[in-house]
Design a protein around this motif. Structure first.
Motif, PDB file in Angstrom:
ATOM      1  N   ARG A 205      54.256  18.430 -28.341  1.00 40.80           N
ATOM      2  CA  ARG A 205      52.800  18.221 -28.325  1.00 40.80           C
ATOM      3  C   ARG A 205      52.073  19.557 -28.428  1.00 40.80           C
ATOM      4  NH1 ARG A 205      51.370  13.096 -27.919  1.00 40.80           N
ATOM      5  NH2 ARG A 205      52.578  11.588 -26.689  1.00 40.80           N
ATOM      6  N   ASP A 206      52.597  20.585 -27.773  1.00 38.11           N
ATOM      7  CA  ASP A 206      51.997  21.921 -27.915  1.00 38.11           C
ATOM      8  C   ASP A 206      52.111  22.426 -29.352  1.00 38.11           C
ATOM      9  OD1 ASP A 206      51.330  21.998 -25.258  1.00 38.11           O
ATOM     10  OD2 ASP A 206      53.075  23.201 -24.652  1.00 38.11           O
ATOM     11  N   LEU A 207      53.276  22.202 -29.954  1.00 36.93           N
ATOM     12  CA  LEU A 207      53.515  22.751 -31.288  1.00 36.93           C
ATOM     13  C   LEU A 207      52.668  22.059 -32.351  1.00 36.93           C
ATOM     14  CD1 LEU A 207      57.390  23.281 -31.234  1.00 36.93           C
ATOM     15  CD2 LEU A 207      55.611  25.029 -31.155  1.00 36.93           C
ATOM     16  N   VAL A 208      52.542  20.737 -32.314  1.00 34.81           N
ATOM     17  CA  VAL A 208      51.759  20.055 -33.347  1.00 34.81           C
ATOM     18  C   VAL A 208      50.275  20.353 -33.189  1.00 34.81           C
ATOM     19  CG1 VAL A 208      53.445  18.219 -33.673  1.00 34.81           C
ATOM     20  CG2 VAL A 208      51.595  17.899 -32.007  1.00 34.81           C
ATOM     21  N   ALA A 209      49.838  20.663 -31.974  1.00 38.06           N
ATOM     22  CA  ALA A 209      48.428  21.008 -31.783  1.00 38.06           C
ATOM     23  C   ALA A 209      48.075  22.307 -32.510  1.00 38.06           C
ATOM     24  CB  ALA A 209      48.123  21.131 -30.286  1.00 38.06           C
ATOM     25  N   VAL A 210      49.032  23.238 -32.534  1.00 37.21           N
ATOM     26  CA  VAL A 210      48.790  24.525 -33.183  1.00 37.21           C
ATOM     27  C   VAL A 210      49.190  24.500 -34.657  1.00 37.21           C
ATOM     28  CG1 VAL A 210      49.328  26.999 -33.095  1.00 37.21           C
ATOM     29  CG2 VAL A 210      49.156  25.685 -30.976  1.00 37.21           C
ATOM     30  N   LEU A 217      57.584  18.770 -37.391  1.00 36.63           N
ATOM     31  CA  LEU A 217      57.274  18.743 -35.962  1.00 36.63           C
ATOM     32  C   LEU A 217      56.788  17.352 -35.546  1.00 36.63           C
ATOM     33  CD1 LEU A 217      55.441  22.178 -35.569  1.00 36.63           C
ATOM     34  CD2 LEU A 217      57.742  21.605 -34.795  1.00 36.63           C
ATOM     35  N   TRP A 218      55.968  16.730 -36.401  1.00 38.37           N
ATOM     36  CA  TRP A 218      55.516  15.373 -36.090  1.00 38.37           C
ATOM     37  C   TRP A 218      56.700  14.408 -36.071  1.00 38.37           C
ATOM     38  CZ3 TRP A 218      50.771  14.469 -34.330  1.00 38.37           C
ATOM     39  CH2 TRP A 218      49.748  15.372 -34.638  1.00 38.37           C
ATOM     40  N   ALA A 219      57.643  14.600 -37.012  1.00 38.32           N
ATOM     41  CA  ALA A 219      58.821  13.728 -37.037  1.00 38.32           C
ATOM     42  C   ALA A 219      59.630  13.872 -35.754  1.00 38.32           C
ATOM     43  CB  ALA A 219      59.682  14.069 -38.256  1.00 38.32           C
ATOM     44  N   LEU A 220      59.784  15.105 -35.300  1.00 42.86           N
ATOM     45  CA  LEU A 220      60.510  15.320 -34.045  1.00 42.86           C
ATOM     46  C   LEU A 220      59.769  14.685 -32.862  1.00 42.86           C
ATOM     47  CD1 LEU A 220      61.666  19.044 -34.431  1.00 42.86           C
ATOM     48  CD2 LEU A 220      63.119  17.009 -34.452  1.00 42.86           C
ATOM     49  N   LEU A 221      58.438  14.768 -32.865  1.00 40.94           N
ATOM     50  CA  LEU A 221      57.671  14.148 -31.779  1.00 40.94           C
ATOM     51  C   LEU A 221      57.852  12.635 -31.803  1.00 40.94           C
ATOM     52  CD1 LEU A 221      55.688  14.278 -29.446  1.00 40.94           C
ATOM     53  CD2 LEU A 221      53.812  14.354 -31.113  1.00 40.94           C
ATOM     54  N   ARG A 243      46.400   9.709 -40.910  1.00 40.39           N
ATOM     55  CA  ARG A 243      44.947   9.875 -41.033  1.00 40.39           C
ATOM     56  C   ARG A 243      44.565  11.344 -41.218  1.00 40.39           C
ATOM     57  NH1 ARG A 243      44.881   5.779 -37.074  1.00 40.39           N
ATOM     58  NH2 ARG A 243      44.839   7.362 -35.419  1.00 40.39           N
ATOM     59  N   ARG A 244      45.218  12.218 -40.470  1.00 42.20           N
ATOM     60  CA  ARG A 244      44.919  13.659 -40.585  1.00 42.20           C
ATOM     61  C   ARG A 244      45.184  14.160 -42.003  1.00 42.20           C
ATOM     62  NH1 ARG A 244      45.442  17.237 -35.772  1.00 42.20           N
ATOM     63  NH2 ARG A 244      45.382  15.977 -33.893  1.00 42.20           N
ATOM     64  N   LEU A 245      46.350  13.813 -42.536  1.00 43.36           N
ATOM     65  CA  LEU A 245      46.716  14.296 -43.865  1.00 43.36           C
ATOM     66  C   LEU A 245      45.768  13.741 -44.930  1.00 43.36           C
ATOM     67  CD1 LEU A 245      50.618  14.007 -43.663  1.00 43.36           C
ATOM     68  CD2 LEU A 245      49.244  16.110 -43.619  1.00 43.36           C
ATOM     69  N   ALA A 246      45.378  12.481 -44.773  1.00 46.32           N
ATOM     70  CA  ALA A 246      44.472  11.871 -45.754  1.00 46.32           C
ATOM     71  C   ALA A 246      43.082  12.494 -45.663  1.00 46.32           C
ATOM     72  CB  ALA A 246      44.405  10.364 -45.527  1.00 46.32           C
ATOM     73  N   ASP A 247      42.561  12.664 -44.438  1.00 49.56           N
ATOM     74  CA  ASP A 247      41.196  13.179 -44.265  1.00 49.56           C
ATOM     75  C   ASP A 247      41.086  14.654 -44.632  1.00 49.56           C
ATOM     76  OD1 ASP A 247      40.542  10.677 -43.393  1.00 49.56           O
ATOM     77  OD2 ASP A 247      40.533  11.190 -41.243  1.00 49.56           O
ATOM     78  N   GLU A 248      42.093  15.463 -44.235  1.00 48.17           N
ATOM     79  CA  GLU A 248      41.980  16.909 -44.402  1.00 48.17           C
ATOM     80  C   GLU A 248      42.542  17.408 -45.724  1.00 48.17           C
ATOM     81  OE1 GLU A 248      43.700  18.766 -40.985  1.00 48.17           O
ATOM     82  OE2 GLU A 248      42.635  17.462 -39.572  1.00 48.17           O
ATOM     83  N   LEU A 249      43.566  16.720 -46.238  1.00 41.80           N
ATOM     84  CA  LEU A 249      44.236  17.230 -47.434  1.00 41.80           C
ATOM     85  C   LEU A 249      44.287  16.237 -48.578  1.00 41.80           C
ATOM     86  CD1 LEU A 249      47.253  18.912 -45.605  1.00 41.80           C
ATOM     87  CD2 LEU A 249      45.193  20.033 -46.449  1.00 41.80           C
ATOM     88  N   GLY A 250      43.959  14.988 -48.296  1.00 33.51           N
ATOM     89  CA  GLY A 250      43.979  13.991 -49.348  1.00 33.51           C
ATOM     90  C   GLY A 250      45.373  13.621 -49.811  1.00 33.51           C
ATOM     91  N   ILE A 251      46.360  13.708 -48.919  1.00 33.09           N
ATOM     92  CA  ILE A 251      47.743  13.391 -49.290  1.00 33.09           C
ATOM     93  C   ILE A 251      48.332  12.410 -48.283  1.00 33.09           C
ATOM     94  CG2 ILE A 251      48.136  15.606 -50.428  1.00 33.09           C
ATOM     95  CD1 ILE A 251      49.659  16.495 -47.931  1.00 33.09           C
TER      96      ILE A 251
END
Length: 638
Positions: A205-210, A217-221, A243-251
């Motif tokens: 959780r610390d690592l994905v926040a940064v 890292l998300w897969a490991l979480l 949602r993050r990837l779609a909103d921020e990067l469009g992927i």
């Protein structure tokens, strides 16, 4: 870091005089168990620059660039560096007698060298423990891997060289920042494998926040939550990152996340340790870094500065593959630089580091065709032969698919042309391709391009001295500089001359210089075993067209140091347009230089080689003794 070189002693208890360096955080030094006050900011920057290259000579020009890096430079920066070095010597060697030469911080003629034991530098030990942990993890020894990781991470006191700035320390911050993230990621994986999911969840959780863009890292979480019987939370993590990837990067999420999500839905995650294991064996095919690699600091920083940040590339997962082309004449050190860079960058590409010689300019054989090259690369990733297609297009598509969700570095050495290289390039910015060639390969879209020149006089002298020995070189400093000049500052020529001298202990450097002054014998003198300068030039010559070869030979008879298109046209008896095109072809093949627009010249050794071929022309009869070229190779598509 360089290999271990013991610090010479003047006597006393060795343990009392060991010098320990810490740079994972603020720079600090302990001598005989006591902290050393390092003085002013710029004085520390000098030490930091030398520490990064421990046991390697660093030219004064490199130190100046690292310390002032575009800022207001003193009128005599060299004297300022000398002053800082003198103060550092007194701090590091307080027992050194007046007038005695430095033993820890020594002069090398063109710069300075910091001697020491890399095992007493926290940068080096962090890397060693991380490598050890990875090896033990691959062999299944999870407790030992975890212990080594804990040892490595205890060394981390913050970003390297906290409080200092400049290109050298910034490069180290980027590099070790990624190593630190790699270490924490592996620790989380080990915690999952050992059933310590609470520890893993907290760390991840610390690592994905940064690092929200690092999908692994998300897969490991997700995996750690699933192992903790928190399946709903694991699925919620997938929706969050999508949602993050779609909103921020469009992927969309990559294959790793999508596959894990589907397996969690099916309840078919499998044994913990194999869940996220790639099909291929992690592989490192890189040749060893050159032990006496010298100079090229500016070129290294140029390439590292041009490459996108590895973390950003992994975060976006979009864009073209990162490609860096290094071109230059035969013997200029392209492969040595590419391999050196690959070792510097390897930690950014942990899934595999591959090396392939494409034999574009190899004596006695033609270039490796692209289809065979792809088969070799796919086999290196443990792709079974039965699933590798027969055609070039199918193999190229499979190669790109294999690399789509991986971080791989590939060195494509000795490329012949763009046609050979283009199918071998990865299709994702997660990967890096370092390509070397004697041609410019300007047609590779989106690639970075670096054309290597011969070494500077100081770097050439430093390389010669490293091979023959510092003491021997210092005793004949003027002769060293003369040998470097007669070698045209070309690394291959310098290395061959130094090896020949090292193998003939009765020769002096001055005697070698006398032998090299004979222009007609020089190319023969610069041959060691099968690594001759003339032989290297000959491969480039044979890959020219007949018209280009003829122009090259004729230019070797020109008495002028440089010449223009009109001179070349008159020599060859062709029109200005034809002569101009041939001259530009020779420039692109690094057989000629164009120092200013419209003016051309040879490097000295290349001029002598061209002249040796040009002596085959018979002016009296107007006939030429032609050297029959090998057939011009092409990249087969099998």
């Amino acid at each position: 870091m360089a290999k271990n070189v013991p610090i010479p002693r003047e006597g006393g208890n060795e343990m009392d005089h060991r010098i320990r360096y810490r740079a994972l955080g603020p720079l600090s030094v302990r001598r005989a168990g006591r902290e050393v006050e390092l003085g002013w900011h710029k004085q520390q920057s000098v030490l930091a620059t030398l520490l990064v290259e421990m046991n390697r000579p660093v030219p004064v020009a490199t130190i100046i660039e690292a310390v002032w890096h575009g800022g207001q430079m003193p009128r005599d920066a060299r004297n300022a560096v000398q002053t800082y070095v003198s103060r550092l010597r007194r701090l590091l060697e307080p027992d050194r007698g007046v007038g005695w030469p430095g033993r820890v911080l020594v002069s090398t003629g063109s710069g300075y060298l910091l001697r020491g034991d890399p095992a007493l530098v926290d940068l080096e030990m962090f890397e060693r423990h991380l490598v050890g942990a990875q090896k033990r993890y691959q062999h299944g020894d999870l407790p030992a891997a975890g212990t080594q990781l804990d040892t490595a991470l205890r060394l981390w006191q913050g970003h390297p060289f906290t409080g200092l700035d400049g290109p050298v320390v910034e490069a180290q911050r980027r590099r070790f920042g990624d190593l630190h993230l790699t270490a924490r990621e592996l620790r989380a994986q080990i915690s999952i494998d050992r059933g310590r999911t609470t520890e893993a969840i907290a760390e991840l959780r610390d690592l994905v926040a940064v690092n929200p863009g690092r999908e692994h890292l998300w897969a490991l979480l997700m995996l750690s939550l699933y192992r903790a019987s928190r399946q709903a939370e694991a699925l919620a993590v997938f929706q969050d990152v999508r949602r993050r990837l779609a909103d921020e990067l469009g992927i969309d999420p990559g294959p790793e996340l999508r596959e894990l999500h589907e397996r969690i839905l099916r309840g078919d995650v499998g044994p913990a340790r194999s869940t996220l294991t790639k099909r291929f064996v992690r592989r490192n095919d890189l040749p060893a870094d050159v032990v006496d690699f010298t100079g090229r600091q500016r070129e290294v920083l140029c390439v590292l500065g041009d490459l996108p940040d590895a973390g950003h590339a992994r975060a976006t997962g979009t864009g073209a593959a990162t490609v860096q082309v290094i071109d230059g004449m035969a013997g200029v050190g392209k492969t040595a630089l590419a391999v050196h860079l690959a070792h510097r960058l390897a930690w950014n590409y942990p899934d595999a580091q591959l090396y392939l010689d494409l034999h574009g300019h190899t004596h006695g054989r033609g270039p490796l065709d692209s289809s065979t090259a792809l088969e070799n690369l796919l086999r290196a990733l443990s792709v079974p032969a039965a699933v590798i297609p027969d055609g070039l297009d199918g193999r190229a598509a499979l190669w790109r698919a294999e690399l789509a969700a991986r971080r791989v570095l590939v060195v494509l050495d000795n490329a012949f042309d763009t046609t050979q290289v283009r199918p071998l390039l990865p299709g994702t910015a997660r990967c890096l391709a370092l390509v070397t060639s004697r041609h410019r390969l300007a047609e590779l879209e989106g690639a970075g391009h670096l054309s290597l020149d011969p070494l500077s006089p100081s770097q050439a002298s430093a390389l010669f001295a490293r091979i023959v020995g510092e003491e021997r070189a210092v005793a004949e400093r003027d002769a060293v500089q003369e040998v470097a000049r007669l070698c045209g500052y070309l690394p291959l020529a310098i290395r061959n001359a130094a090896v020949k001298l090292r193998n003939r202990p009765v020769w002096t450097i001055g005697y070698l210089a006398d032998r090299l002054r004979d222009g007609k014998r020089r190319l023969a003198e610069l041959t060691t075993g099968d690594r001759g300068v003339a032989a290297a030039f000959g491969v480039s010559y044979r890959n020219l067209t007949t018209a280009q070869q003829r122009m090259f030979r004729l230019l070797g008879t020109c008495p002028d140091r440089d010449f223009d298109t009109g001179t070349a046209a008159a020599l060859a008896g062709v029109g200005l347009e034809t002569a101009g095109a041939l001259l530009e072809d020779l420039v692109d093949a690094h057989m000629l230089q164009e120092p200013v627009p419209g003016r051309y010249r040879f490097l000295d050794l290349m001029r002598q080689y061209a002249a040796s071929l040009g002596r085959g022309i018979e002016p009296a009869s107007g006939q030429e003794v032609l050297i029959v070229p090998a057939p011009r190779p092409t990249s087969s598509t099998s």
